[in-house]
Design a protein around this motif. Structure first.
Motif, short mmCIF file in Angstrom:
data_model
loop_
_atom_site.label_atom_id
_atom_site.label_comp_id
_atom_site.label_asym_id
_atom_site.label_seq_id
_atom_site.Cartn_x
_atom_site.Cartn_y
_atom_site.Cartn_z
N GLY A 247 0.86 -1.10 0.20
CA GLY A 247 0.15 -0.04 -0.06
C GLY A 247 0.88 1.35 0.17
N GLU A 248 0.04 2.27 -0.22
CA GLU A 248 0.66 3.65 -0.04
C GLU A 248 1.45 3.81 0.99
N ASP A 249 1.25 3.58 2.20
CA ASP A 249 1.90 3.74 3.54
C ASP A 249 3.31 3.14 3.36
N LEU A 250 3.36 1.75 2.95
CA LEU A 250 4.66 1.06 2.77
C LEU A 250 5.52 1.94 1.74
N ARG A 251 4.93 2.10 0.53
CA ARG A 251 5.81 2.90 -0.27
C ARG A 251 6.34 4.00 0.13
N GLN A 252 5.62 4.80 0.91
CA GLN A 252 6.15 6.23 1.29
C GLN A 252 7.48 6.13 2.41
N LEU A 253 7.39 4.92 3.06
CA LEU A 253 8.31 4.94 4.19
C LEU A 253 9.71 4.78 3.61
N VAL A 254 10.61 5.68 3.79
CA VAL A 254 12.25 5.69 3.38
C VAL A 254 12.63 4.50 3.94
N GLY A 255 12.51 4.28 5.24
CA GLY A 255 13.13 3.07 5.98
C GLY A 255 12.86 1.78 5.43
N TYR A 256 11.46 1.74 4.83
CA TYR A 256 11.12 0.46 4.43
C TYR A 256 11.89 0.00 3.23
N GLN A 257 11.62 1.14 2.42
CA GLN A 257 12.45 0.92 0.79
C GLN A 257 13.81 0.71 1.22
N LEU A 258 14.27 1.41 2.16
CA LEU A 258 16.10 1.10 2.34
C LEU A 258 16.05 -0.36 2.65
N GLN A 259 15.41 -0.92 3.44
CA GLN A 259 15.39 -2.22 4.13
C GLN A 259 15.20 -3.05 2.89
N ARG A 260 14.40 -2.96 2.09
CA ARG A 260 13.89 -3.70 0.84
C ARG A 260 15.40 -3.87 -0.03
N ALA A 261 15.76 -2.81 -0.48
CA ALA A 261 16.83 -2.53 -1.04
C ALA A 261 18.04 -3.35 -0.64
N SER A 262 18.18 -3.08 0.87
CA SER A 262 19.15 -3.67 1.45
C SER A 262 19.33 -5.33 1.43
N LEU A 263 18.01 -5.68 1.76
CA LEU A 263 17.65 -7.40 1.63
C LEU A 263 18.31 -7.89 0.34
N ILE A 264 18.04 -6.98 -0.90
CA ILE A 264 18.34 -7.49 -2.14
C ILE A 264 19.72 -7.40 -2.35
N ALA A 265 20.46 -6.33 -1.95
CA ALA A 265 21.92 -6.10 -2.00
C ALA A 265 22.42 -7.11 -1.13
N GLU A 266 21.95 -7.56 -0.07
CA GLU A 266 22.73 -8.71 0.96
C GLU A 266 22.84 -9.76 0.08
N ARG A 267 21.46 -10.10 -0.27
CA ARG A 267 21.23 -11.45 -1.22
C ARG A 267 22.42 -11.61 -2.34
N ASP A 268 22.47 -10.28 -3.12
CA ASP A 268 23.30 -10.43 -4.14
C ASP A 268 24.62 -10.63 -3.96
N ALA A 269 25.05 -9.85 -2.70
CA ALA A 269 26.39 -9.82 -2.38
C ALA A 269 26.97 -11.40 -1.86
N ARG A 270 25.85 -11.76 -1.19
CA ARG A 270 26.14 -13.16 -0.49
C ARG A 270 26.51 -14.30 -1.62
N ARG A 271 25.74 -14.18 -2.91
CA ARG A 271 26.10 -14.97 -3.98
C ARG A 271 27.43 -14.71 -4.61
#
Length: 155
Positions: free
Chosen positions: A6-30
């Motif tokens: 929802g819009e509430d999640l999409r507007q939270l910078v911290g949430y978006q940073l966390q999502r990006a961080s999880l993807i970056a962490e996964r790719d870095a581990r690989r």
């Protein structure tokens, strides 16, 4: 089927940073899997390279972990032959340095992690990727306003 955000999640910078961080962490581990290192251990290795002679207390502070966790990181990197302990500034400390093997392998590790980073931002223009990097650095650099204020002693 992916869950709706929802819009509430999409507007939270911290949430978006966390999502990006999880993807970056996964790719870095690989990317680092062939070297048997996690992103945290690679970070420790780079910090030791950039701060030759640092001790594990300073390393732990830079990594945001306690001294015993830093010691575990150091032990693993030493067991892999990537770093070595030398005499420190006093009898209680060790100075950490890359070994010749660490120096040799770090270039290949950096190439792998840089490839993962490029894939992470492949949907951005070069200018956007540079701007994102600069903005993330600003977010991660504490400002005087973000430091906790000390309470004044009560009379």
């Amino acid at each position: 089927m992916p869950m709706k955000q929802g819009e509430d999640l999409r507007q939270l910078v911290g949430y978006q940073l966390q999502r990006a961080s999880l993807i970056a962490e996964r790719d870095a581990r690989r990317a680092l899997a062939p070297f048997g290192l996690s992103p945290a251990k690679m970070t420790a290795l780079l910090l030791i390279r950039d701060n030759p002679g640092c001790d594990q207390t300073a390393l732990g502070q830079a990594l945001g972990i306690n001294r015993s966790s830093a010691m575990r990181q150091v032990n693993i990197l030493e067991d892999k032959g990537l770093i070595e302990r030398r005499a420190g500034r006093d009898a209680r400390t060790n100075a950490l340095h890359l070994t010749a093997t660490g120096e040799e392998q770090i270039a290949a590790m950096l190439a792998a992690i840089n490839t993962a980073d490029r894939v992470l931002v492949e949907n951005l223009t070069g200018e956007e990727a540079a701007l994102l990097s600069a903005m993330l650095e600003r977010i991660a650099t504490p400002s005087p306003r973000s430091r906790p204020r000390r309470r004044s002693p009560q009379a």
